[in-house]
Design a protein around this motif. Sequence first.
Motif, PDB file in Angstrom:
ATOM      1  N   ARG A 198       6.937  -4.790  -4.513  1.00 23.03           N
ATOM      2  CA  ARG A 198       6.409  -5.462  -5.700  1.00 23.03           C
ATOM      3  C   ARG A 198       6.882  -4.942  -7.028  1.00 23.03           C
ATOM      4  NH1 ARG A 198       1.529  -7.919  -7.688  1.00 23.03           N
ATOM      5  NH2 ARG A 198       0.913  -7.185  -9.660  1.00 23.03           N
ATOM      6  N   PRO A 199       7.474  -5.848  -7.823  1.00 24.83           N
ATOM      7  CA  PRO A 199       8.187  -5.422  -9.125  1.00 24.83           C
ATOM      8  C   PRO A 199       7.308  -4.997 -10.285  1.00 24.83           C
ATOM      9  CG  PRO A 199       8.297  -7.670  -8.913  1.00 24.83           C
ATOM     10  CD  PRO A 199       7.588  -7.151  -7.661  1.00 24.83           C
ATOM     11  N   LYS A 200       6.073  -5.445 -10.206  1.00 24.44           N
ATOM     12  CA  LYS A 200       5.172  -5.448 -11.654  1.00 24.44           C
ATOM     13  C   LYS A 200       4.021  -4.246 -11.097  1.00 24.44           C
ATOM     14  CE  LYS A 200       5.790 -10.006 -13.074  1.00 24.44           C
ATOM     15  NZ  LYS A 200       4.959 -11.286 -13.471  1.00 24.44           N
ATOM     16  N   ALA A 201       3.437  -3.766 -12.276  1.00 26.22           N
ATOM     17  CA  ALA A 201       2.406  -2.668 -11.978  1.00 26.22           C
ATOM     18  C   ALA A 201       3.218  -1.606 -11.133  1.00 26.22           C
ATOM     19  CB  ALA A 201       1.096  -3.429 -11.400  1.00 26.22           C
ATOM     20  N   TYR A 202       4.167  -0.988 -11.474  1.00 26.27           N
ATOM     21  CA  TYR A 202       4.799   0.129 -10.870  1.00 26.27           C
ATOM     22  C   TYR A 202       4.610   1.372 -11.447  1.00 26.27           C
ATOM     23  CZ  TYR A 202       8.802   2.844  -9.072  1.00 26.27           C
ATOM     24  OH  TYR A 202       9.672   3.450  -8.435  1.00 26.27           O
ATOM     25  N   TYR A 203       4.011   2.457 -10.678  1.00 26.84           N
ATOM     26  CA  TYR A 203       3.867   3.830 -11.013  1.00 26.84           C
ATOM     27  C   TYR A 203       4.918   4.452 -10.983  1.00 26.84           C
ATOM     28  CZ  TYR A 203      -0.961   2.923 -12.182  1.00 26.84           C
ATOM     29  OH  TYR A 203      -1.954   2.439 -12.569  1.00 26.84           O
ATOM     30  N   ARG A 204       5.886   5.024 -11.778  1.00 25.40           N
ATOM     31  CA  ARG A 204       7.076   5.645 -11.760  1.00 25.40           C
ATOM     32  C   ARG A 204       6.947   7.063 -10.988  1.00 25.40           C
ATOM     33  NH1 ARG A 204      11.003   5.022 -17.054  1.00 25.40           N
ATOM     34  NH2 ARG A 204      10.909   2.821 -17.150  1.00 25.40           N
ATOM     35  N   LYS A 205       5.790   7.697 -11.223  1.00 27.33           N
ATOM     36  CA  LYS A 205       5.726   9.110 -10.493  1.00 27.33           C
ATOM     37  C   LYS A 205       5.672   8.992  -8.961  1.00 27.33           C
ATOM     38  CE  LYS A 205       3.239  13.252 -11.642  1.00 27.33           C
ATOM     39  NZ  LYS A 205       2.243  13.778 -12.352  1.00 27.33           N
ATOM     40  N   LEU A 206       4.952   7.993  -8.642  1.00 27.37           N
ATOM     41  CA  LEU A 206       4.486   7.809  -7.155  1.00 27.37           C
ATOM     42  C   LEU A 206       5.405   6.653  -6.517  1.00 27.37           C
ATOM     43  CD1 LEU A 206       0.704   7.840  -7.366  1.00 27.37           C
ATOM     44  CD2 LEU A 206       2.015   9.487  -6.744  1.00 27.37           C
ATOM     45  N   GLN A 207       6.244   5.811  -7.313  1.00 28.36           N
ATOM     46  CA  GLN A 207       7.226   4.706  -6.742  1.00 28.36           C
ATOM     47  C   GLN A 207       6.201   3.945  -6.046  1.00 28.36           C
ATOM     48  OE1 GLN A 207      10.248   6.684  -4.853  1.00 28.36           O
ATOM     49  NE2 GLN A 207      11.204   7.476  -6.711  1.00 28.36           N
ATOM     50  N   LEU A 208       4.815   3.563  -6.473  1.00 25.07           N
ATOM     51  CA  LEU A 208       4.115   2.636  -5.972  1.00 25.07           C
ATOM     52  C   LEU A 208       3.701   1.635  -6.733  1.00 25.07           C
ATOM     53  CD1 LEU A 208       2.089   5.006  -3.592  1.00 25.07           C
ATOM     54  CD2 LEU A 208       3.798   3.442  -2.667  1.00 25.07           C
ATOM     55  N   SER A 209       3.275   0.602  -6.396  1.00 23.55           N
ATOM     56  CA  SER A 209       2.536  -0.455  -7.175  1.00 23.55           C
ATOM     57  C   SER A 209       1.058  -0.141  -7.179  1.00 23.55           C
ATOM     58  CB  SER A 209       2.619  -1.809  -6.624  1.00 23.55           C
ATOM     59  OG  SER A 209       1.964  -2.092  -5.560  1.00 23.55           O
ATOM     60  N   ARG A 210       0.591  -0.665  -8.116  1.00 27.58           N
ATOM     61  CA  ARG A 210      -1.044  -0.492  -8.610  1.00 27.58           C
ATOM     62  C   ARG A 210      -1.923  -0.799  -7.418  1.00 27.58           C
ATOM     63  NH1 ARG A 210      -3.786  -5.011  -9.326  1.00 27.58           N
ATOM     64  NH2 ARG A 210      -2.755  -6.768  -9.993  1.00 27.58           N
ATOM     65  N   ILE A 211      -1.730  -1.826  -6.581  1.00 22.46           N
ATOM     66  CA  ILE A 211      -2.158  -2.082  -5.409  1.00 22.46           C
ATOM     67  C   ILE A 211      -2.263  -1.131  -4.248  1.00 22.46           C
ATOM     68  CG2 ILE A 211      -2.548  -4.027  -3.583  1.00 22.46           C
ATOM     69  CD1 ILE A 211      -1.301  -5.749  -5.932  1.00 22.46           C
ATOM     70  N   MET A 212      -0.918  -0.886  -4.001  1.00 21.78           N
ATOM     71  CA  MET A 212      -0.619   0.179  -2.937  1.00 21.78           C
ATOM     72  C   MET A 212      -1.403   1.527  -3.291  1.00 21.78           C
ATOM     73  SD  MET A 212       0.227  -1.417  -0.317  1.00 21.78           S
ATOM     74  CE  MET A 212       0.525  -0.236   0.794  1.00 21.78           C
ATOM     75  N   LEU A 213      -1.376   2.081  -4.393  1.00 23.04           N
ATOM     76  CA  LEU A 213      -1.871   3.161  -4.937  1.00 23.04           C
ATOM     77  C   LEU A 213      -3.426   3.062  -4.591  1.00 23.04           C
ATOM     78  CD1 LEU A 213      -1.251   5.627  -6.496  1.00 23.04           C
ATOM     79  CD2 LEU A 213      -2.261   4.584  -8.484  1.00 23.04           C
ATOM     80  N   ARG A 214      -4.200   2.074  -4.966  1.00 25.69           N
ATOM     81  CA  ARG A 214      -5.505   1.981  -5.027  1.00 25.69           C
ATOM     82  C   ARG A 214      -5.958   1.990  -3.293  1.00 25.69           C
ATOM     83  NH1 ARG A 214     -10.093  -0.459  -7.571  1.00 25.69           N
ATOM     84  NH2 ARG A 214     -11.488  -1.215  -5.848  1.00 25.69           N
ATOM     85  N   GLU A 215      -4.985   1.295  -2.595  1.00 24.31           N
ATOM     86  CA  GLU A 215      -5.202   1.020  -1.017  1.00 24.31           C
ATOM     87  C   GLU A 215      -5.082   2.564  -0.242  1.00 24.31           C
ATOM     88  OE1 GLU A 215      -3.269  -1.304   2.235  1.00 24.31           O
ATOM     89  OE2 GLU A 215      -3.648  -2.560   0.513  1.00 24.31           O
ATOM     90  N   LEU A 216      -3.837   3.077  -0.696  1.00 25.20           N
ATOM     91  CA  LEU A 216      -3.739   4.471  -0.138  1.00 25.20           C
ATOM     92  C   LEU A 216      -4.846   5.695  -0.733  1.00 25.20           C
ATOM     93  CD1 LEU A 216       0.203   4.578  -0.343  1.00 25.20           C
ATOM     94  CD2 LEU A 216      -1.196   4.156   1.854  1.00 25.20           C
TER      95      LEU A 216
END
Length: 101
Positions: free
Chosen positions: A69-87
């Motif tokens: 996913r190209p949008k809502a990207y967290y640089r520190k974790l290299q994840l999108s907001r959706i995957m960040l929430r899921e994980l």
Amino acid sequence: MAKKSMVEREKKRQKLVQQYAGKRAALKAIAADPSNSMEDRFKANLKLAELPRNSSATRLHNRCELTGRPKAYYRKLQLSRIMLRELGSFGQIPGMVKSSW
């Protein structure tokens, strides 16, 4: 999930950026140095323009490592907001707790 073609295109760009990084840096240094003659600086700019466009680092776009996913990207974790929430909900990110009240 992002289109696989876009993810692969981004990987190709990253490979080109790494391949041409040294050459681009050398040409930019020559072009920016005022002590060089105007002709040398102009030639360096022409050679820089002849390099592939995708070898420029500004053409890279950050993408989520898991989904692409190209949008809502967290640089520190290299994840999108959706995957960040899921994980985070599954407890797979240390120190992260899903808030609830």
